[in-house]
Design a protein around this motif. Sequence first.
Motif, PDB file in Angstrom:
ATOM      1  N   THR A   1      63.847  35.013  60.021  1.00 10.09           N
ATOM      2  CA  THR A   1      64.732  36.167  60.103  1.00 10.09           C
ATOM      3  C   THR A   1      65.917  35.597  60.839  1.00 10.09           C
ATOM      4  OG1 THR A   1      63.754  36.911  62.152  1.00 10.09           O
ATOM      5  CG2 THR A   1      63.084  37.939  60.035  1.00 10.09           C
TER       6      THR A   1
ATOM      7  N   THR B   1      70.424  36.705  62.470  1.00  8.38           N
ATOM      8  CA  THR B   1      71.454  37.810  62.569  1.00  8.38           C
ATOM      9  C   THR B   1      72.665  37.118  62.204  1.00  8.38           C
ATOM     10  OG1 THR B   1      69.973  38.721  64.295  1.00  8.38           O
ATOM     11  CG2 THR B   1      72.432  39.142  64.131  1.00  8.38           C
TER      12      THR B   1
ATOM     13  N   TYR C   1      69.448  49.429  62.101  1.00  8.28           N
ATOM     14  CA  TYR C   1      68.924  48.356  61.804  1.00  8.28           C
ATOM     15  C   TYR C   1      69.573  47.402  61.145  1.00  8.28           C
ATOM     16  CZ  TYR C   1      65.400  45.329  59.475  1.00  8.28           C
ATOM     17  OH  TYR C   1      64.660  44.223  58.619  1.00  8.28           O
TER      18      TYR C   1
ATOM     19  N   LEU D   1      71.328  43.466  62.309  1.00  9.43           N
ATOM     20  CA  LEU D   1      71.330  42.045  61.737  1.00  9.43           C
ATOM     21  C   LEU D   1      72.650  41.431  61.626  1.00  9.43           C
ATOM     22  CD1 LEU D   1      68.481  42.977  59.285  1.00  9.43           C
ATOM     23  CD2 LEU D   1      68.211  41.628  61.409  1.00  9.43           C
TER      24      LEU D   1
ATOM     25  N   PRO E   1      66.562  41.108  56.452  1.00  9.82           N
ATOM     26  CA  PRO E   1      66.565  40.176  57.706  1.00  9.82           C
ATOM     27  C   PRO E   1      66.550  38.733  57.078  1.00  9.82           C
ATOM     28  CG  PRO E   1      64.481  41.184  57.399  1.00  9.82           C
ATOM     29  CD  PRO E   1      65.314  42.008  56.886  1.00  9.82           C
ATOM     30  N   LEU E   2      66.036  38.573  55.896  1.00 13.66           N
ATOM     31  CA  LEU E   2      66.059  37.340  55.209  1.00 13.66           C
ATOM     32  C   LEU E   2      67.457  36.882  54.722  1.00 13.66           C
ATOM     33  CD1 LEU E   2      63.982  34.961  54.639  1.00 13.66           C
ATOM     34  CD2 LEU E   2      63.481  36.204  52.353  1.00 13.66           C
TER      35      LEU E   2
ATOM     36  N   TYR F   1      69.454  35.735  57.754  1.00 14.46           N
ATOM     37  CA  TYR F   1      69.018  34.234  57.985  1.00 14.46           C
ATOM     38  C   TYR F   1      69.703  33.262  57.158  1.00 14.46           C
ATOM     39  CZ  TYR F   1      65.653  30.073  58.252  1.00 14.46           C
ATOM     40  OH  TYR F   1      65.707  28.843  58.558  1.00 14.46           O
TER      41      TYR F   1
ATOM     42  N   ASN G   1      56.823  48.681  55.044  1.00 12.52           N
ATOM     43  CA  ASN G   1      57.605  48.171  56.234  1.00 12.52           C
ATOM     44  C   ASN G   1      57.628  49.169  57.231  1.00 12.52           C
ATOM     45  OD1 ASN G   1      57.280  45.605  56.093  1.00 12.52           O
ATOM     46  ND2 ASN G   1      59.162  45.395  54.659  1.00 12.52           N
TER      47      ASN G   1
ATOM     48  N   LEU H   1      57.680  39.247  53.550  1.00 17.15           N
ATOM     49  CA  LEU H   1      58.360  40.284  53.884  1.00 17.15           C
ATOM     50  C   LEU H   1      57.979  41.402  54.559  1.00 17.15           C
ATOM     51  CD1 LEU H   1      60.569  41.040  50.471  1.00 17.15           C
ATOM     52  CD2 LEU H   1      61.121  39.746  52.966  1.00 17.15           C
TER      53      LEU H   1
ATOM     54  N   ARG I   1      56.536  43.270  57.727  1.00 10.68           N
ATOM     55  CA  ARG I   1      56.518  43.118  59.272  1.00 10.68           C
ATOM     56  C   ARG I   1      55.410  43.619  59.793  1.00 10.68           C
ATOM     57  NH1 ARG I   1      61.185  46.746  61.457  1.00 10.68           N
ATOM     58  NH2 ARG I   1      59.838  48.430  60.789  1.00 10.68           N
TER      59      ARG I   1
END
Length: 383
Positions: free
Chosen positions: A24, A26, A68, A72, A279-280, A283, A329, A362, A364
Amino acid sequence: MKIILPDETGRKTDYHLIGTPAPTGTLGRNPARIVYSAAHVVANPYTANAPSGPGAIDWDRTMEFRRYLAGLGLGIAEAMDTAQRGMGLDWPMALELIRRTKAELPDADVVNGCGTDHLDPAGVRDVDAVIRAYLEQVEAIQAVGGRIILMASRALVRVAKGSEDYLRVYREVLSACDEPVVLHWLGEAFDPALAGYWGTNSFDQALETVLEMIGQNVSKVDGIKISLLDKEKEIRMRRLLPAGVKMYTGDDFNYPELIEGDEQGFSHALLGVFDPLAPLAAYAVSKLGEGDNAAFHAALDPTVPLARVIFKAPTQYYKTGVVFLAWLNGFQDHFIMLGGAQSMRPLPYFTEIFRLADGCGLFRNPELAVRRMKSLLSLYGAD
């Protein structure tokens, strides 16, 4: 960790979770690509409304998810089809969603869906009514300080007699926009009511009309999101756009290749699949900005089979898969959607998403995901 999953024939087999979390990250300022996640909404399951009636939103959890995404470093595409716009989310609720997101995240990069969905297409008699409807939503969104993504209109495709009507509508609507907008070319796979948009069923003729429209209004156009699930068409159009006009990929089947680009250019991203992959995605694009294309592909390429299942035909029901993953999730406490859309996919769809999402790392909290998957299987009598 193990769970027993049925296949499409009902045969049950052990599935052992991989349990390896995906990397992950940001996105920082000035990323290599502009990335918008089209965000889903969380329904309020305690409303007295019937599933076929007006929807009700759990505003706290819906806003929590937007915080959220913004945390990110991702942009948010608000009140779009991922939020069930036109499939449970009506215009008054969409405007309230836009208002709340602006108030909650005043500094976030947000583009807001603007359309004509408060009209009943069957009752629209002429193009003037479509223009008035667009302008009503433009005015309302701009009144709260929101930027606009100009969505395709079901009413326009019904009453337009040819490309000249489209050129006129977009010219008049764009002239009322205070800031350059993102256009949205949504294919009929996502919305069958949009078949024949731009006045033709020919891609070549439609492309000619869109490019003419952009050329006539270039100062009012930030970019265009193309959602045709055809990478060759997107690349072709990308290479023909006027200088300074961005391409935002809406291709949930081929996004890694299109975002990376080639020697002649690349696509930014405005994707529904970047809701569950947020998040992926952050990244991967951060790695692309570092010049590490291998890490970019190592992160995103394995997610493509998952995306192809989520968005499989009938594609307009992809929101069910997005919200299913949000539930697994822990972003919401239930698997209930506006309009009862959680029922729009069969059980094998959910079991395949579960397997593929685990394979991509994926989950969490894998224990929570397994517990919730077991509760769904029990509901289907498949536990």
